[in-house]
Write a protein that holds these residues in place. Structure first.
Motif, short mmCIF file in Angstrom:
data_model
loop_
_atom_site.label_atom_id
_atom_site.label_comp_id
_atom_site.label_asym_id
_atom_site.label_seq_id
_atom_site.Cartn_x
_atom_site.Cartn_y
_atom_site.Cartn_z
N ALA A 22 9.51 5.73 -1.78
CA ALA A 22 9.12 6.86 -2.63
C ALA A 22 10.01 7.02 -3.86
CB ALA A 22 9.14 8.15 -1.82
N ARG A 23 11.07 6.22 -3.94
CA ARG A 23 11.99 6.34 -5.07
C ARG A 23 12.23 5.01 -5.79
NH1 ARG A 23 12.71 10.19 -1.51
NH2 ARG A 23 13.34 12.28 -2.19
N ARG A 24 11.32 4.09 -5.61
CA ARG A 24 11.42 2.83 -6.34
C ARG A 24 11.14 3.07 -7.82
NH1 ARG A 24 8.14 -1.10 -2.08
NH2 ARG A 24 9.80 -1.17 -0.48
N ALA A 41 2.74 6.14 -2.97
CA ALA A 41 3.85 6.92 -3.51
C ALA A 41 3.82 6.95 -5.04
CB ALA A 41 5.18 6.32 -3.03
N ALA A 42 3.54 5.81 -5.65
CA ALA A 42 3.50 5.75 -7.11
C ALA A 42 2.39 6.64 -7.66
CB ALA A 42 3.29 4.31 -7.56
N GLY A 43 1.29 6.78 -6.91
CA GLY A 43 0.22 7.65 -7.36
C GLY A 43 0.68 9.08 -7.52
N PRO A 61 0.81 -1.22 0.00
CA PRO A 61 0.00 0.00 0.00
C PRO A 61 0.85 1.27 0.00
CG PRO A 61 -0.89 -1.57 1.57
CD PRO A 61 0.45 -2.11 1.11
N ALA A 62 1.98 1.24 0.68
CA ALA A 62 2.84 2.42 0.72
C ALA A 62 3.40 2.73 -0.67
CB ALA A 62 3.98 2.21 1.72
N GLU A 63 3.82 1.69 -1.37
CA GLU A 63 4.35 1.91 -2.71
C GLU A 63 3.25 2.40 -3.66
OE1 GLU A 63 6.96 -0.37 -6.19
OE2 GLU A 63 6.48 -1.40 -4.30
N ALA A 67 5.75 12.46 -1.88
CA ALA A 67 5.34 11.09 -1.55
C ALA A 67 6.00 10.63 -0.27
CB ALA A 67 5.69 10.15 -2.70
N GLU A 68 7.28 10.95 -0.11
CA GLU A 68 7.99 10.57 1.11
C GLU A 68 7.35 11.22 2.34
OE1 GLU A 68 12.41 11.16 3.15
OE2 GLU A 68 12.15 11.51 1.00
#
Length: 211
Positions: free
Chosen positions: A203-205, A95-97, A90-92, A185-186
């Motif tokens: 946040a940087r994947r 952030a991707a959003g 969910p966190a990714e 995002a972070e």
């Protein structure tokens, strides 16, 4: 634009094409100026349909522009579904959003201008990114990935931050959009209780290509 079920015969197909032409014209107007005071005649001319055709599909300009925003929201949501289908964290997803939205300001400018001009009134819409984000927030809380928060309140915070990011992208094209989105995002992930180092990494994947 979203792809509804195909019409069953020529009459239905032509009717659907006329409606979509009106919605497309309304989306263009919203993207260019956000001005909904334009006349129905001007909308019909832009859509290349007869004036009388308007009232075969919509009772008012308000109904048309609402349909145009919902159409944009659903296209936005479908784009995310297609690009992020393999992500379970969910966190990714949150952030991707943010990061994909910033990139879409360049790859899908008309769509993102519609959201920029009209998105505030649709923060809790049943279409688009809102129900998807709410789902991810609820999953994050249920799994312990996020601290216990009221999902609807968290959604308001996320949506407002996203709209601010879009405003920043269009107002300051000189800024590094990817880095600005990753930084926001972070911060959002930290607000949701993700540890600082983890939030920065998530946040940087790598992101999928928007195509």
């Amino acid at each position: 634009m979203p792809n509804p079920a195909p019409p069953r015969n020529r009459f239905e197909r032509r009717r659907a094409e006329t409606r979509q032409a009106l919605v497309r014209a309304a989306r263009q107007i919203l993207a260019e100026t956000g001005d909904t005071s334009v006349s129905i005649q001007a909308i019909a001319e832009r859509a290349d349909v007869g004036f009388g055709s308007f009232y075969n599909h919509f009772e008012s300009k308000t109904e048309l522009f609402d349909a145009a925003v919902v159409d944009a929201l659903e296209e936005f949501g479908q784009t995310f579904d297609e690009r992020l289908s393999g992500i379970d964290d969910p966190a990714e997803l949150v952030a991707a959003g943010f990061r994909l939205s910033a990139r879409m300001a360049d790859s899908h400018p008309e769509l993102m201008q519609v959201l920029r001009h009209r998105g505030l009134g649709y923060l809790h819409s049943e279409k688009g990114l809102a129900p998807r984000a709410l789902r991810d927030l609820e999953r994050g809380v249920a799994s312990g990935r996020f601290v216990p928060v009221e999902p609807a309140v968290a959604l308001s915070a996320l949506s407002g931050t996203l709209l601010s990011l879009l405003e920043l992208r269009f107002a300051r094209p000189d800024l590094d959009g990817d880095e600005a989105a990753a930084g926001l995002a972070e911060m959002v992930l930290r607000m949701l209780g993700v540890p600082s180092d983890d939030a920065r990494e998530v946040a940087r994947r790598p992101l999928p290509d928007l195509g």
